[in-house]
Design a protein around this motif. Structure first.
Motif, mmCIF file in Angstrom:
data_model
loop_
_atom_site.group_PDB
_atom_site.id
_atom_site.type_symbol
_atom_site.label_atom_id
_atom_site.label_comp_id
_atom_site.label_asym_id
_atom_site.label_seq_id
_atom_site.Cartn_x
_atom_site.Cartn_y
_atom_site.Cartn_z
ATOM 1 N N THR A 27 1.003 -1.074 0.472
ATOM 2 C CA THR A 27 0.002 0.020 0.196
ATOM 3 C C THR A 27 0.657 0.652 0.055
ATOM 4 O O THR A 27 0.551 2.209 -0.557
ATOM 5 N N PHE A 49 2.614 1.743 -3.023
ATOM 6 C CA PHE A 49 1.937 2.042 -5.042
ATOM 7 C C PHE A 49 1.433 3.309 -4.364
ATOM 8 O O PHE A 49 1.498 3.967 -4.918
ATOM 9 N N THR A 56 -4.833 -5.171 -1.833
ATOM 10 C CA THR A 56 -3.598 -5.353 -1.141
ATOM 11 C C THR A 56 -3.466 -7.125 0.110
ATOM 12 O O THR A 56 -2.491 -7.339 -0.161
ATOM 13 N N ASP A 91 -5.982 9.187 -6.385
ATOM 14 C CA ASP A 91 -6.238 10.274 -5.350
ATOM 15 C C ASP A 91 -7.284 10.929 -5.148
ATOM 16 O O ASP A 91 -6.986 11.899 -5.981
ATOM 17 N N LEU A 130 -2.801 -1.472 -14.270
ATOM 18 C CA LEU A 130 -3.207 -1.498 -13.001
ATOM 19 C C LEU A 130 -5.041 -2.351 -13.900
ATOM 20 O O LEU A 130 -5.322 -3.436 -12.888
ATOM 21 N N GLY A 176 3.856 1.190 -9.024
ATOM 22 C CA GLY A 176 3.766 2.186 -8.042
ATOM 23 C C GLY A 176 5.928 2.127 -8.273
ATOM 24 O O GLY A 176 5.398 3.758 -8.366
ATOM 25 N N CYS A 209 -7.739 1.241 -6.710
ATOM 26 C CA CYS A 209 -6.360 2.923 -6.384
ATOM 27 C C CYS A 209 -7.244 3.823 -7.012
ATOM 28 O O CYS A 209 -6.857 4.806 -6.168
ATOM 29 N N ILE A 217 -7.046 0.773 -1.349
ATOM 30 C CA ILE A 217 -5.465 -0.055 -1.718
ATOM 31 C C ILE A 217 -5.367 -1.056 -0.418
ATOM 32 O O ILE A 217 -5.008 -2.092 -0.532
ATOM 33 N N VAL A 263 0.809 -4.478 -7.512
ATOM 34 C CA VAL A 263 -0.212 -3.423 -7.000
ATOM 35 C C VAL A 263 2.093 -2.036 -6.595
ATOM 36 O O VAL A 263 2.374 -0.737 -7.282
ATOM 37 N N MET A 277 1.785 6.726 -6.894
ATOM 38 C CA MET A 277 1.250 7.391 -7.310
ATOM 39 C C MET A 277 0.867 8.620 -7.347
ATOM 40 O O MET A 277 0.708 9.560 -8.021
ATOM 41 N N PHE A 296 -7.808 -5.195 -9.647
ATOM 42 C CA PHE A 296 -8.506 -3.799 -10.302
ATOM 43 C C PHE A 296 -9.656 -4.345 -10.359
ATOM 44 O O PHE A 296 -10.640 -3.508 -10.829
#
Length: 455
Positions: A84, A87, A191, A138, A267, A281, A181, A187, A277, A91, A197
């Motif tokens: 997490t 990744f 994970t 995000d 993804l 990332g 994501c 996430i 992931v 991002m 995804f």
């Protein structure tokens, strides 16, 4: 063990209270709580280095399965979830590269131009864009740029930006629930439990899509008159900013678009390719930095390291609850209350998650509940499995955070941008619009889960 359990709970509750009070930086609170857990719970009470080492979970990073997994995910649900953290860091770097190139401002201005700067079509278009962008980026970043552009357009087109910003915030949180994501809780769930995804998109994504239609109609009905009445005289469109003016560097803009497209493809297909992931990332971060040129140091500097440290401390505290058996007790309690009834159990997880996320940060709540639902599923209650519990938890934490101005980080960012521009959003104004929308979405989600999974 009892003493260790008491201290683990006290540290956890204390951490939550300090986060709610919001007088200290969040990463200071979780790191301090994590240190207290390491010293008091693992050191003085349990006297177990093995438990502490298992919570640190460093050994998992150096396994092949952490980066590439052809089958089931081997990511440990105990301790620090490094997948997490890695990744999210990747991002963040990609998003900063896109922002530097002017991608988000260009996108907003292009969409505004497509609807010919008409307020109501713009209102609907920005809600949909907010939701779609939040599926891949995000929600904090989405709202940061979207709210700023909304305020700018409001000044140019002479309308009140508050209704639009409230709607964008809600739709960003809703869109975040649709994919793995899209929101940090997802996430963590993905994970930890090995979901892809596609798993999220075909489950929470389908429900979020239905909810988005209802939400757009809801906000249109309650804000239509206000937006129309606040629009002033006719605007000369030729004098408005052109979308291409937002592009700071054409080469960087094209590169950032390509990187974003590649990230989305990776993804969407990671269940088929076996790329985790964490690998995705690291890859998108490396490519962004390699192609950044002179902007590399600016991008690295802008990464939100405080949030990453927040996650580290949080996972250690939750690890203390797990190692002392507290989370097993919580799952047993939920099981007893529900009496083995699948619908009641789903209702408890969905609504408790939503209510809790409306008043406290949804990230620590999701991290705490993942091992709880794993234990609940292990009880093998007829008609329910861990997948259904996972979707209920994801929807509850993601959507519940929309109910109040402090329920999710995107809410805080959006209301802050609005206030700084001279348009403060009071608690009453926000909650009056958002709470009914939250209840509406939760009801739709509850019914959808019951019907979809034949509970």
């Amino acid at each position: 063990m009892l003493v260790a359990q008491i201290f683990a709970v006290v540290i956890f509750v204390g951490m939550f209270i300090l986060i709610i009070i919001d007088k200290l930086p969040r990463h200071y609170i979780t790191l301090g709580s994590g240190l207290a857990t390491a010293v008091i719970v693992f050191g003085l009470c349990l006297r177990s280095f093995d438990s502490f080492w298992e919570t640190l979970n460093l050994q998992n990073i150096f396994t092949t399965e952490f980066w590439y997994s052809a089958g089931e995910s081997s990511e440990s649900t105990s301790g620090i979830n490094w997948a997490t953290i890695i990744f999210i860091a990747g991002m963040m770097i990609m998003v900063e590269g896109m922002a530097n190139a002017g991608f988000f401002r260009w996108l907003c201005m292009t969409l505004a131009k497509l609807v010919r700067y008409k307020v109501i079509p713009l209102f609907i278009a920005f809600m949909i864009m907010s939701s779609v962008l939040a599926m891949f980026i995000d929600s904090i970043t989405v709202i940061l740029f979207l709210a700023a552009v909304t305020v700018e357009l409001a000044h140019l087109l002479k309308f009140n930006p508050i209704p639009m910003i409230i709607s964008e915030i809600f739709c960003a949180n809703l869109g975040g629930s649709a994919t793995m994501c899209g929101d940090p809780p997802n996430i963590i769930i993905g994970t930890s439990l090995g979901y892809s995804f596609t798993d999220f998109l075909t489950n929470t994504g389908l429900i979020a899509g239905i909810c988005l239609i209802a939400v757009v109609i809801y906000f249109y009905l309650i804000f239509k008159k206000e937006l129309q009445s606040s629009q002033g005289e006719e605007i000369d469109i030729s004098k408005l900013p052109k979308p291409k003016e937002a592009i700071k560097n054409k080469r960087s803009f094209i590169i950032s678009c390509v990187i974003f497209a590649v990230a989305v493809v990776m993804l969407v297909t990671h269940a088929q390719t076996g790329l985790t992931v964490a690998f995705i990332g690291v890859t998108i971060a490396a490519v962004t930095l390699i192609t950044a040129g002179k902007s590399i140091f600016s991008i690295i500097k802008k990464v939100d390291y405080k949030t990453l440290l927040f996650f580290v401390g949080l996972f250690v505290v939750v690890g203390g609850l797990e190692q002392t058996g507290i989370l097993i007790l919580v799952s047993d309690f939920i099981g007893r209350i529900s009496g083995g009834n699948a619908i009641l159990m789903i209702g408890i997880i969905l609504w408790v998650s939503a209510i809790a996320s409306a008043v406290v940060d949804n990230i620590p709540f999701a991290a705490t509940m993942v091992p709880v639902i794993k234990t609940l599923a292990a009880t093998a209650i007829p008609g329910i499995n861990i997948e259904v519990l996972s979707w209920a938890l994801a929807l509850g934490t993601d959507i519940g955070g929309s109910g109040t101005p402090i329920g999710a980080s995107a809410n805080v960012v959006g209301t802050s941008v609005s206030a700084k521009s001279g348009h403060p959003i009071s608690w009453g104004r926000y909650c009056k619009a958002a709470i009914p929308a939250t209840v509406l979405v939760l009801l739709i989600s509850m019914v959808s889960i019951i019907v979809r999974y034949e509970l």
